[in-house]
Design an enzyme around this catalytic site. Structure first.
Site, PDB file in Angstrom:
ATOM      1  N   ASP A   1       0.500  -1.544   0.015  1.00 46.33           N
ATOM      2  CA  ASP A   1      -0.123  -0.055  -0.388  1.00 46.33           C
ATOM      3  C   ASP A   1       0.911   1.420  -0.440  1.00 46.33           C
ATOM      4  OD1 ASP A   1      -2.578  -0.806  -0.115  1.00 46.33           O
ATOM      5  OD2 ASP A   1      -2.226  -1.726   2.139  1.00 46.33           O
TER       6      ASP A   1
ATOM      7  N   ASP B   1      -6.614  -4.214  -5.506  1.00 42.04           N
ATOM      8  CA  ASP B   1      -6.265  -2.807  -4.802  1.00 42.04           C
ATOM      9  C   ASP B   1      -4.906  -1.924  -5.139  1.00 42.04           C
ATOM     10  OD1 ASP B   1      -7.998  -4.028  -3.946  1.00 42.04           O
ATOM     11  OD2 ASP B   1      -8.079  -2.921  -2.068  1.00 42.04           O
TER      12      ASP B   1
HETATM   13  N1  GLY Z   1      -8.411  -2.861   0.335  1.00 47.22           N
HETATM   14  C1  GLY Z   1      -8.220  -1.411   0.322  1.00 47.22           C
HETATM   15  C2  GLY Z   1      -9.495  -1.005   0.179  1.00 47.22           C
HETATM   16  O1  GLY Z   1     -10.651  -1.305   1.587  1.00 47.22           O
HETATM   17  O2  GLY Z   1      -9.910  -0.433  -0.719  1.00 47.22           O
END
Ligand code: GLY
Length: 404
Positions: free
Chosen positions: A125, A183
């Protein structure tokens, strides 16, 4: 008199035909560009006030996560949480519009706390965490240190790339499991920037390889996407296609579709490869033509949620979609451009009023209400979330820029 009447009649008909053609729907529910721009100006003024409320409730060293309106309780996180970049990023977006130095001071304070995450190699992330924050800071309120912080962040992110799989690992797991989520497409922008900043093409190549592998395995024939692909870390074979945050393995989790749309739009911007533009357009078609997309364009949390039309909406997905559509609209022909802008306008319009835009002083200082974090895990359900605010602000900035 008769001539005058015919002229008036003609003007009225022309107005409605033009409006329908432009927006493809009932003109009375669609905001005019002028009206939306005015609403956006006010939204930024309100955002400055709201973020001061949020700021005043933040414990030292903590980042906002969410707020529970019914109990008045906040949830905070440390800098290692995937959302830690959104708060400084939003402060910077609001500062850029309002020039309110209180917000800049707060952004710089929290950036100092976030900086250590540049060495974090346990998460994919880092794009969200470091590029939405320091990436914005280098443009809006630059400091000489920002470049090195971002390069180190890109190095940490790139350390999670496995050439056999052809992807950056999203979530650490056990044995041969190699988990990649849609993501992750959002973290690639940091890598493209790093190649530009350093001249080292390895970041660019990792981003392109990751996007190509994801295009091959994450998408169904209708261009909806799975949330999680589990690859074999030794062979790169796909072991499982499933969900984590969506309703079902075969469903279309709304925010996942938004991440894919945004991610492939960035891929086209960074590479100019038309293959990515096609992918982004196909994802946009899946979203915008879906029979379960509500008329105000704020999606249900999953396009296949079982209790539609009573399912919860996810305002965060709408904010990400609006921002992505506005960028995508700049790369396509006129008719698609109108379609994308019109849909983004409706999303922004809906997000700018109740029940989505919070009244000043409420919602713990967050801007947007009614987002869905993780229903299967029973966390962050129907609450404000930092990324809804962040992408809402970004989409409004993009809309303003498009009108200039
Ligand atoms: N995992 C990131 C989101 O909740 O979009």
């Amino acid at each position: 008199m008769k001539k005058h009447f015919s002229y008036l009649y003609l003007v009225t008909v022309c107005f409605f035909v033009t409006t329908f053609t432009l927006f493809g729907q009932n003109p009375s529910t669609h905001p005019s560009r002028k009206a939306l721009l005015k609403i956006i100006d006010q939204n930024f003024i309100d955002a400055a006030q709201q973020y001061k409320v949020l700021m005043n409730h933040l414990p030292q060293d903590k980042f906002p996560k969410t707020y529970f309106p019914t109990t008045g309780q906040y949830q905070f996180s440390g800098s290692e949480w995937w959302c830690s970049g959104f708060y400084p990023g939003s402060l910077l977006y609001i500062y850029q519009q309002t020039q309110d130095s209180v917000l800049l001071k707060e952004a710089n304070r929290i950036l100092n706390i976030l900086e250590k995450e540049k060495f974090n190699t346990t998460t994919h992330d880092l794009g969200f965490m470091m590029f939405c924050s320091f990436g914005n800071a280098k443009d809006i309120a630059p400091k000489p240190t920002h470049k090195d912080i971002l390069i180190q962040s890109a190095k940490s992110l790139a350390s999670r790339f496995n050439p056999t799989v052809g992807c950056i690992k999203s979530w650490d797991s056990h044995n041969n499991d190699y988990l990649v989520i849609i993501d992750n497409m959002m973290n690639l922008e940091l890598l493209f920037w790093a190649t530009q900043a350093t001249g080292d093409s390895s970041y660019y190549n990792i981003a392109v390889t990751h996007a190509n592998t994801t295009m091959k395995h994450h998408f169904r024939s209708d261009f909806s996407s799975y949330h999680v692909i589990n690859y074999n870390a030794q062979t790169g074979d796909v072991q499982q296609k499933r969900t984590a945050q969506g309703y079902a393995n075969e469903s279309a989790w709304a925010r996942g579709q938004a991440w894919g749309l945004y991610g492939y739009t960035v891929m086209y911007r960074a590479t100019q490869n038309p293959m990515y533009l096609e992918q982004a357009k196909n994802i946009a078609r899946f979203i915008l033509k879906h029979p379960n997309l509500p008329t105000n364009k704020i999606p249900y949390w999953d396009f296949n949620a079982p209790n539609i039309p009573d399912a919860l909406r996810d305002a965060s997905a709408a904010a990400v979609m609006a921002s992505a559509l506005l960028e995508l609209s700049t790369y396509v022909n006129n008719s698609l451009k109108k379609e994308y802008i019109s849909n983004a306008e409706e999303m922004l319009f809906a997000l700018s009023k109740p029940p989505y835009k919070a009244k000043i002083g409420t919602n713990g200082g967050f801007l947007i209400e009614h987002c869905v974090g993780h229903i299967p895990e029973k966390t962050e359900i129907d609450v404000p979330l930092t990324y809804a605010d962040y992408y809402f602000l970004e989409a409004m900035k993009r809309y303003q820029a498009l009108q200039k």
